[in-house]
Design an enzyme around this catalytic site. Structure first.
Site, PDB file in Angstrom:
ATOM      1  N   TYR A   1      -2.894  -0.978  10.369  1.00 43.14           N
ATOM      2  CA  TYR A   1      -2.699  -1.132   8.928  1.00 43.14           C
ATOM      3  C   TYR A   1      -1.340  -0.578   8.501  1.00 43.14           C
ATOM      4  O   TYR A   1      -0.587  -1.228   7.774  1.00 43.14           O
ATOM      5  CB  TYR A   1      -3.823  -0.419   8.180  1.00 43.14           C
ATOM      6  CG  TYR A   1      -3.860  -0.677   6.699  1.00 43.14           C
ATOM      7  CD1 TYR A   1      -4.457  -1.829   6.188  1.00 43.14           C
ATOM      8  CD2 TYR A   1      -3.311   0.230   5.791  1.00 43.14           C
ATOM      9  CE1 TYR A   1      -4.511  -2.069   4.824  1.00 43.14           C
ATOM     10  CE2 TYR A   1      -3.362   0.001   4.432  1.00 43.14           C
ATOM     11  CZ  TYR A   1      -3.954  -1.152   3.947  1.00 43.14           C
ATOM     12  OH  TYR A   1      -3.993  -1.388   2.593  1.00 43.14           O
TER      13      TYR A   1
ATOM     14  N   SER B   1       0.873  -1.178   0.000  1.00 45.58           N
ATOM     15  CA  SER B   1       0.000   0.000   0.000  1.00 45.58           C
ATOM     16  C   SER B   1       0.901   1.216   0.000  1.00 45.58           C
ATOM     17  O   SER B   1       2.082   1.130   0.375  1.00 45.58           O
ATOM     18  CB  SER B   1      -0.878   0.003   1.258  1.00 45.58           C
ATOM     19  OG  SER B   1      -1.497   1.257   1.465  1.00 45.58           O
TER      20      SER B   1
END
Length: 270
Positions: free
Chosen positions: A165, A152
């Site tokens: 995350y 990401s």
């Protein structure tokens, strides 16, 4: 319209790709793209059994490849071990491993639920470690392997309220580099794709909910909320990520190793 296969990746015919979290979204796009290159595919993920069966049949029929499926819960180590044993026994092991499965939870650090922290770290980070530790020996033995992490932009930069995350994706960045070094002389390459916001059904739902909550249009949500960090003000598409995955498996990418590759419209350039 489906993109034509890269000519360089004709060598992928007959290889096997295991893609975690591939019953929908990004993982499904990667599986579809690699199937178009001749890869046998092992899908993994949750979802409607009828839809998963339909996906298996569609990939097999359209691309003349073998397609398997594992419903392994990647937060459980024994389930991962069973999945990897299945891939070994039915397909001779994974030549290409794509660690794509993941989840998100948004909360301030002081309020972050401990169970959510543990779940996100298990699925987004630890699962990748376990698939790699079990799959890497076979790749080394064959003298060829490709490990691709769907990371990401949050593997490179942080955002507030996403502690678990961001921590997991930064961990994936370090794991990617370490595995790249360990596999370098064995024909194994390990890289991470770092997307910005990708247009998926999940994001569509977020757009609708945010527009209602803020009393603004969905177009304003997309431009000023969802894509605020992406200078192009355009979503990344799942197909673009699939194309990058295919490229990383091609001979043209033989010397790309340990790289964190942004596909984020310029987000991490700022």
């Amino acid at each position: 319209m489906a993109q034509p296969p890269l000519k360089e990746t004709i060598m992928l015919k007959g290889k096997t790709a295991l893609i975690t979290g591939s019953t929908s979204g990004i993982g499904k796009a990667i599986a579809t793209r690699l199937a178009a290159e001749g890869c046998n595919i092992v899908l993994n993920g949750f979802g409607d059994s009828g839809e998963i069966d339909a996906l298996k049949r569609s990939l097999a029929a359209e691309h003349s490849v073998m397609v398997g499926y594992s419903s392994a819960d990647l937060t459980r180590v024994p389930a991962i071990e069973n999945m990897m044993s299945y891939v070994q026994s039915e397909f001779g092991g994974a030549d290409i491993l794509v660690n794509n499965a993941g989840m998100q939870h948004v909360s301030p650090v002081e309020d972050f639920p401990v169970d959510k922290w543990n779940l996100i770290i298990a699925l987004n980070l630890s699962a990748a470690f376990h698939t790699i530790r079990l799959g890497l020996p076979g790749m080394k033995e064959k003298g060829w392997g490709r490990i691709i992490q769907t990371a990401s932009a949050h593997a490179l930069v942080a955002s507030p309220y996403k502690a678990a995350y961001v921590a997991a994706k930064h961990g994936i960045a370090g794991l990617t580099k370490t595995v790249a070094l360990e596999g370098a002389t064995h024909g194994v390459r390990c890289n991470a794709i770092c997307p910005g916001y990708v247009h998926t059904p999940l994001v569509d739902a977020q757009i609708t909910d945010t527009a209602k909550a803020r009393g603004i249009s969905e177009d304003e949500v997309v431009k000023n909320v969802i894509l605020a960090a992406q200078p192009t003000k355009e979503f990344v598409t799942a197909e673009q990520i699939g194309d990058m995955a295919a490229f990383l498996c091609s001979p043209a990418a033989d010397q790309i190793n340990g790289a964190l590759l942004p596909i984020d419209g310029g987000w991490t350039a700022q």
